[in-house]
Enzyme design. Structure first.
Site, short mmCIF file in Angstrom:
data_model
loop_
_atom_site.label_atom_id
_atom_site.label_comp_id
_atom_site.label_asym_id
_atom_site.label_seq_id
_atom_site.Cartn_x
_atom_site.Cartn_y
_atom_site.Cartn_z
N CYS A 134 -15.36 8.79 -26.04
CA CYS A 134 -14.78 8.78 -24.69
C CYS A 134 -13.96 7.53 -24.41
O CYS A 134 -13.43 7.36 -23.31
CB CYS A 134 -15.86 8.97 -23.62
SG CYS A 134 -17.03 7.61 -23.59
N HIS A 167 0.83 -1.21 0.00
CA HIS A 167 0.00 0.00 0.00
C HIS A 167 0.86 1.25 0.00
O HIS A 167 0.49 2.28 -0.56
CB HIS A 167 -0.92 -0.02 1.22
CG HIS A 167 -2.13 -0.88 1.00
ND1 HIS A 167 -2.80 -1.50 2.02
CD2 HIS A 167 -2.76 -1.22 -0.13
CE1 HIS A 167 -3.81 -2.19 1.51
NE2 HIS A 167 -3.81 -2.04 0.21
N ASP A 177 -15.35 -0.65 -25.39
CA ASP A 177 -16.32 -1.75 -25.52
C ASP A 177 -16.74 -1.95 -26.96
O ASP A 177 -16.97 -3.09 -27.38
CB ASP A 177 -17.54 -1.47 -24.63
CG ASP A 177 -17.28 -1.89 -23.20
OD1 ASP A 177 -16.71 -2.98 -23.01
OD2 ASP A 177 -17.61 -1.13 -22.28
N GLU A 190 -21.60 1.81 -27.59
CA GLU A 190 -20.48 0.89 -27.36
C GLU A 190 -20.85 -0.55 -27.68
O GLU A 190 -20.06 -1.46 -27.54
CB GLU A 190 -19.95 1.01 -25.92
CG GLU A 190 -20.99 0.97 -24.84
CD GLU A 190 -20.43 1.22 -23.45
OE1 GLU A 190 -19.20 1.26 -23.27
OE2 GLU A 190 -21.25 1.39 -22.52
C1 PEP Z 1 -15.68 2.46 -23.30
O1 PEP Z 1 -16.20 1.35 -23.28
O2 PEP Z 1 -15.00 2.88 -24.27
C2 PEP Z 1 -15.81 3.37 -22.16
C3 PEP Z 1 -15.38 4.61 -22.20
O3 PEP Z 1 -16.37 2.86 -21.04
P1 PEP Z 1 -15.58 1.93 -20.00
O4 PEP Z 1 -14.15 1.88 -20.42
O5 PEP Z 1 -15.79 2.57 -18.67
O6 PEP Z 1 -16.30 0.62 -20.17
MG MG Z 2 -17.71 0.84 -21.81
#
Ligand code: PEP
Ligand code: MG
Length: 869
Positions: free
Chosen positions: A790, A481, A743, A719
């Site tokens: 994202c 830790h 995803d 996704e």
């Molecule tokens: C993704 O799937 O690209 C995403 C941004 O969500 P996570 O990585 O949190 O599944």
């Molecule tokens: Mg995702």
């Protein structure tokens, strides 16, 4: 030969080995010494064939052949365990002479073993003879002195229950026992799938949940077992991935306990079962002892946290807390102990809450685990035993802490050895309260490179960052830790440093290289200058990026793109603003829910969302993604039925159906942030329009109930390929899309994103993924809706021109990448990016797209250079 004729109700066990008889309490393994497996004796052997101590049947032969149980006709289970920590030898050095189910007579050879091999490869040769079903025994009479195999009686038992001559009871098969009249229940065998086995965090979740039941609960692994309510005892079992365990409970609520705990174990006790947990670093294999350097002044260790520091040595030594062994009135000592524990608990809870509120979940979890240690029943029991012997509370507590810490240290497992340090940390906190000898934070000079035998998490959290530039410890490891905290604080740190570091006088000039795991004492002026030069250059680059990061990201041909942040809490929200983030494109709200044993309350969630919203202010967007768990992110308090394919199971928005109130509470909590910022709610893992409509209906219902006035935009993560394919239709139902390329790539290419060998093939620049992004953008723009990206792809400089060319409106990236992505956009011309994207869509492999992107960036750099010349 048959058993000596016992008196009625008595059983005499002959020595299975020659050697010195050792009381069980002196065996240097608490599992035996504390009689967790059962009561009996131990022998330090001088012979090499284990003989049966009685007539009976072999009811268990451990697959590692180091342990075996003979059950007598009276049903007494005599378990013999050759050596300590011999299970890890996986059968090497042992030759079984019998099989499970064989009838044996006293004196018959059971297992032959190679004592010389065991002496080299195991912790000890001590062989334990214990009764694993103690309910059959009324009294134990162990012998002392030397034993001769097959002759000396080593243990005599007065049996409980029906006298000899009554119908023999069948050997007890715990695996088959269910909740019966006696209140005992047992789970079937459960396979541990946690990548790092039951280490501190899943163990804490298990123990915490076990404590809610009144039944006595044991976790059984092979021939060892531990009190499931004790973190340290369970960690002492050293349960690894793929180990098989059972939960056995005894008491009124035994059946419920077994059912609940077994379900939690199967769903991973809050951990990702499909890869490495995100926040915990991968367990380094037991770090090889660093080679001792012969170079004058160069001391080697192992890297615990990267970075360079130039400063002066300061030896951090903590005064030993003096305690007297003899206690006063035991009741007064007990009260003093409870008061000290209570005080320490309050302190730790305060520390945890503070960190949780500042969204420092990783650090908060460490201090949550410390509270678990504080409540550990084994520690408490061991201390109370000391008080009964007339010891002072401080003395008994210190001894109990030492024993627990030693148990973990001796497991030859770096991860658990690191946790011994946590036990010491908690121990010292309580000891300071008990004795009033609290030395507080050490007065540390400026520009200090600390050297210590070991540091505790409390030490590191309390460091004054203006004074401490880095540290090295002779103990510890990369996974402790302390190392995690050092990395979180950006402090260079080296563990397992050469002990000669402890001899360096205070004030010695030094360079600490966290990356290489080295400490250089009295470096030359050139060396100091070289390191300072590197530090200056890195700082300058970073400063330049940051200085420009506040400027908008506008392409060379005048198109502006928004660069926003992916965050996991308040600290990152604040950080994103200072690093030029133009809002938050993805708040992964899971941080509030993971690694805890109960769901956060609506109030707690609300206050965190509001704090984040205020940190961003009314001019920025905040996209709160509703809970995205399941699959790689299970929740301990929401055990889902085991799924063969969790990534294709109850994940993301699908939880709305399983736990509608959890979802509604989160929506209500998030809505309380409307008005402080430009609030957006986003649903993860959408595959169908019904899912959008149902989730939207909850937002509308709760919004009306709360009379929310400020506008709240509603969008979805794209996704799942189905959402991308239907983008045009779905765009009519929402205000925005955000493409989760992590995803989307996993589901498009059918590659588990956490797969140890395939994951690197899951490349978001695969043309099939790009085609889905293209389709999503076109669908959204036809309805005038904006599209962000994202997933991790948005933060890759090579992907930026392609994504812009495909028409995305916003890139949402990790806080540390904001400046670099903005800079990458500023180097682009949108018309050329469109051409590049068109070409990429026509390729067949991700490698071809990457090559294309590489050539493009190269050309752009050259053009830029020519134009500037
Ligand atoms: C993704 O799937 O690209 C995403 C941004 O969500 P996570 O990585 O949190 O599944
Ligand atoms: Mg995702």
């Amino acid at each position: 030969m048959s058993s000596p004729d016992p008196a009625p109700g008595r059983l005499a066990l002959t020595a299975p080995l020659s050697g010195l008889i050792v009381p069980l309490t002196e065996v240097p393994d608490p599992t035996f010494a504390e009689k967790m497996v059962g009561d009996g004796v131990s022998i330090d052997p001088t012979s090499e064939v284990l003989l049966s101590p009685c007539d009976g049947r072999v009811t268990l032969l451990h697959p590692a052949h180091h342990a075996l149980t003979v059950t007598t006709p009276d049903g007494v289970e005599v378990l013999m365990h050759i050596g300590l920590e011999t299970v890890g030898l996986k059968g090497r050095g042992f030759t079984p002479k019998v099989r499970e189910g064989d009838e044996v007579t006293a004196g018959q050879p059971l297992i032959a073993f190679d004592a010389a091999y065991l002496a080299r490869n195991a912790a000890s040769l001590l062989t334990q003879i214990v009764i694993s079903n103690g309910d059959k025994v009324y009294e134990y009479h162990p012998s002392a002195g030397r034993a001769e195999a097959g002759r000396t009686i080593v243990l005599e038992l007065t049996l409980a229950g029906p006298p000899a001559g009554a119908a023999p009871s069948p050997p007890k098969d715990r695996a088959a026992s269910a909740a019966g009249a006696g209140g005992e229940a047992a789970s079937p065998e459960l396979v541990i799938l946690n990548p790092e086995g039951l280490h501190a965090r899943p163990t804490a979740v298990l123990a915490n949940s076990a404590k809610r039941f009144t039944a006595e609960i044991r976790l059984v692994k092979g021939d060892r077992e531990a009190n499931a309510k004790s973190v340290v005892a369970v960690m002492g079992l050293d349960v690894k991935r793929h180990d098989r365990v059972r939960i056995i409970a005894d008491g009124l609520d035994a059946a419920e306990a077994v059912e609940a705990l077994a379900a939690m174990i199967q769903s991973g006790l809050g951990e990702n079962l499909h890869g490495r947990p995100k926040e915990a670093p991968a367990p380094a294999p037991a770090a090889p002892a660093p080679a001792r350097s012969d170079e004058p002044g160069l001391l080697r260790g192992v890297s615990a946290s990267t970075g360079l520091a130039t400063g002066r040595i300061f030896q951090l030594r903590r005064a030993e807390i003096i305690v007297s062994e003899k206690g006063g009135d035991p009741e007064a000592e007990r009260r003093a102990l409870l008061a000290a524990l209570e005080e320490a608990k309050k302190e730790l809870a305060g520390l945890e809450n503070k960190l949780r509120l500042s969204a420092d979940v990783g650090k908060a979890a460490i201090f949550a685990a410390h509270q678990e240690i504080l409540e550990d029943p084994e520690l408490m029991t061991a201390t109370l035993v000391g008080l009964d012997r007339g010891q002072s509370a401080a003395f008994a507590w210190r001894a109990a802490v030492q024993t627990q810490a030693d148990t973990l240290k001796n497991l030859n497992n770096e991860l658990l050895a690191g946790r011994a340090n946590d036990v010491h940390d908690v121990g010292r906190r309580v000891l300071a309260k008990l004795t009033g000898q609290d030395d507080g934070p050490a007065p540390i000079p400026e520009e200090a490179i600390l050297v210590a035998e070991d540091l505790t998490p409390s030490d590191v959290t309390g460091f004054d960052r203006h004074r401490v530039l880095g540290f090295c410890t002779t103990g510890g490891g990369a996974t402790s830790h302390v190392a995690i905290l050092a990395r979180a604080a950006g402090l260079p740190a080296v563990a397992a440093i050469d002990r000669r570091a402890l001899e360096a006088p205070d004030g010695t000039p030094a360079v600490l290289d966290g990356e290489k795991g080295e400490l250089r004492l009295n470096p030359s002026a050139e060396e100091i200058e070289r390191v300072r030069g590197l530090q200056r250059q890195a700082d300058l680059d970073r400063e330049k990026d940051l200085a420009e990061a506040a400027r908008p990201a506008v392409t060379l041909d005048g198109h502006r793109f928004k660069v926003v942040a992916n965050i996991g809490g308040l600290a990152e929200a604040k950080e994103s603003v200072t690093q030029g983030g133009e809002g938050v494109g993805l708040l992964r709200s899971e941080f509030l829910f993971l690694e805890r044993s109960e769901a956060p309350s609506e109030e707690e969630q609300g206050s965190v969302y509001q704090a984040i919203a205020k940190a961003l202010g009314p001019e920025r967007d905040l996209v709160v993604r509703t809970l995205d768990v399941g699959g790689d992110k299970p929740l301990a308090y929401l055990p889902l039925a085991p799924e063969v394919n969790p990534f294709l199971g109850v994940r993301g928005i699908r939880l709305n159906k399983v736990a509608p109130e959890l979802f509604a509470a989160q929506v209500r909590a998030a809505l309380t942030a409307a008005g402080f910022t430009r609030l957006h709610l986003m649903f993860p893992m959408i595959a169908t329009v019904e899912e959008i409509r149902e989730a939207r209906a909850v937002v509308e219902r709760e919004g009306e109930a709360l009379k929310v006035q400020a506008p709240v935009a509603v969008g979805i993560m794209v996704e799942v390929p189905a959402a991308a394919m239907l983008a045009e239709g779905l765009a009519a139902e929402v205000d925005f899309f955000s493409i989760g390329t992590n995803d989307l790539t996993q589901y498009t290419l059918a590659i588990d994103r956490g797969h140890p060998s395939l994951a690197k093939m899951a490349d978001g620049l695969h043309p099939a993924v790009l085609a889905l992004i293209d389709r999503t953008v076109r669908g959204a723009h036809r309805h005038g809706k904006w599209v962000g990206v994202c997933g991790g792809l948005a933060g890759e400089p090579a992907a930026v021109p392609i994504l812009l060319g495909l028409g995305v409106d916003e890139l949402s990236v990790s806080v540390g990448s904001i400046a670099a992505v903005k800079a990458a956009i500023r180097r682009c011309r949108l018309d050329r990016c469109r051409g590049l994207a068109g070409e990429a869509l026509a390729r067949l492999t991700a490698a071809e797209v990457r090559a294309l992107a590489g050539e493009f960036l190269e050309r752009e750099r050259e053009d830029d250079h020519v134009e500037r010349v």
